[in-house]
Motif scaffolding. Structure first.
Motif, PDB file in Angstrom:
ATOM      1  N   UNK A  35       0.820  -1.208   0.000  1.00  0.00           N
ATOM      2  CA  UNK A  35       0.000   0.000   0.000  1.00  0.00           C
ATOM      3  C   UNK A  35       0.853   1.256   0.000  1.00  0.00           C
ATOM      4  N   UNK A  36       2.012   1.215   0.665  1.00  0.00           N
ATOM      5  CA  UNK A  36       2.903   2.372   0.668  1.00  0.00           C
ATOM      6  C   UNK A  36       3.440   2.631  -0.731  1.00  0.00           C
ATOM      7  N   UNK A  37       3.758   1.570  -1.467  1.00  0.00           N
ATOM      8  CA  UNK A  37       4.225   1.726  -2.846  1.00  0.00           C
ATOM      9  C   UNK A  37       3.114   2.301  -3.728  1.00  0.00           C
ATOM     10  N   UNK A  38       1.879   1.834  -3.509  1.00  0.00           N
ATOM     11  CA  UNK A  38       0.755   2.360  -4.278  1.00  0.00           C
ATOM     12  C   UNK A  38       0.492   3.821  -3.930  1.00  0.00           C
ATOM     13  N   UNK A  39       0.666   4.168  -2.644  1.00  0.00           N
ATOM     14  CA  UNK A  39       0.527   5.575  -2.217  1.00  0.00           C
ATOM     15  C   UNK A  39       1.496   6.454  -2.998  1.00  0.00           C
ATOM     16  N   UNK A  40       2.737   6.002  -3.116  1.00  0.00           N
ATOM     17  CA  UNK A  40       3.734   6.772  -3.862  1.00  0.00           C
ATOM     18  C   UNK A  40       3.341   6.889  -5.328  1.00  0.00           C
ATOM     19  N   UNK A  41       2.762   5.826  -5.868  1.00  0.00           N
ATOM     20  CA  UNK A  41       2.324   5.861  -7.272  1.00  0.00           C
ATOM     21  C   UNK A  41       1.191   6.869  -7.469  1.00  0.00           C
ATOM     22  N   UNK A  42       0.271   6.920  -6.512  1.00  0.00           N
ATOM     23  CA  UNK A  42      -0.817   7.886  -6.579  1.00  0.00           C
ATOM     24  C   UNK A  42      -0.256   9.305  -6.551  1.00  0.00           C
ATOM     25  N   UNK A  43       0.720   9.550  -5.688  1.00  0.00           N
ATOM     26  CA  UNK A  43       1.336  10.873  -5.597  1.00  0.00           C
ATOM     27  C   UNK A  43       1.987  11.262  -6.925  1.00  0.00           C
ATOM     28  N   UNK A  44       2.681  10.309  -7.532  1.00  0.00           N
ATOM     29  CA  UNK A  44       3.338  10.585  -8.819  1.00  0.00           C
ATOM     30  C   UNK A  44       2.300  10.963  -9.868  1.00  0.00           C
ATOM     31  N   UNK A  45       1.194  10.216  -9.903  1.00  0.00           N
ATOM     32  CA  UNK A  45       0.140  10.506 -10.875  1.00  0.00           C
ATOM     33  C   UNK A  45      -0.490  11.883 -10.609  1.00  0.00           C
TER      34      UNK A  45
END
Length: 257
Positions: free
Chosen positions: A242-252
């Motif tokens: 989930x932390x990796x997905x959080x970072x992906x959301x931020x990038x998007x």
């Protein structure tokens, strides 16, 4: 207004009114008043103009409810509430309703407003610098108001940098606290200084925290959407994923996706 006032009177009628409305008191209605004020702020924050009319009506009804109970107790009427507010606005705007010049900056008008309020407090025998800051305000907002009052008599750090140094100090004291009561005290101190930093930076801390809440919701919903795309739910995942997905959301978000 006459129709709304009559509806409120009927709701509180001991013989024919609504059982729920009849048993209410100032104390039981006060939480609803606060809630309605926040719902007005929420509609404005979301620019939900179609909802704002109804939310303002709900907030107005709270004033009507309190005024009806006051009228029943022989304290004051709704008309007196309106008259008091009208008198206050006229008295606090001598540059509009009096002979003072309107050729002032917003900052000068704010200083004049505070001077008028200070004179009003003196008339109520509120002599202390911090007298009259409502106890029922949200704690974060009350912290800022208390600090503004203290700053007016010189009790303030001269620069935001000094406040940041104090935040570091308070965070270290919280880190070192082990007893639950001591931790609560140090956490409160840290929040209080954070509110002071917001004041120095001319940031509304309530607004900033609302925005942070909205951002958290938006990004966590992004995590859920990405998990759903692979047939998973948050409870099927772990912190690392989930932390990796959080970072992906931020990038998007930063890419404007």
């Amino acid at each position: 207004m006459p129709r709304l006032l009559e509806i409120m009177r009927r709701l509180r009628d001991p013989e024919t009114g609504c059982p729920w409305d009849i048993v209410q008191s100032f104390a039981t209605i006060a939480p609803y008043t606060i809630e309605e004020a926040y719902e007005v702020a929420d509609a404005i924050e979301r620019q939900a103009w179609d909802e704002l009319k109804g939310e303002l009506g709900d907030l107005l009804f709270q004033s009507v409810f309190h005024a009806q109970m006051a009228d029943e107790a022989g304290l004051f009427s709704f008309d007196e509430v309106a008259d008091t507010m009208s008198d206050k606005m006229v008295a606090r705007h001598p540059h509009v309703f009096g002979d003072e010049s309107r050729d002032k900056s917003a900052e000068q008008q704010t200083r004049d407003w505070e001077a008028i309020k200070a004179a009003e407090r003196a008339g109520k025998a509120q002599q202390g610098t911090l007298d009259g800051v409502a106890v029922g305000l949200p704690a974060l907002l009350r912290a800022v108001k208390l600090q503004k009052r203290a700053a007016r008599v010189g009790f303030d750090w001269p620069h935001a940098g000094h406040v940041i140094d104090k935040i570091v100090e308070e965070a270290q004291e919280l880190r070192e606290a082990t007893d639950p009561e001591h931790q609560k005290e140090e956490f409160g101190d840290l929040l209080f200084v954070m509110a002071n930093l917001a004041r120095h930076l001319h940031i509304d801390p309530e607004e900033a925290l609302r925005a942070a809440n909205a951002k958290f919701i938006r990004r966590f919903e992004g995590i859920e959407a990405r998990l759903a795309a692979i047939g998973k739910r948050p409870e099927d995942s772990d912190l690392a994923e989930m932390d990796a997905l959080w970072d992906a959301v931020k990038v998007d978000e930063r890419a404007g996706k």
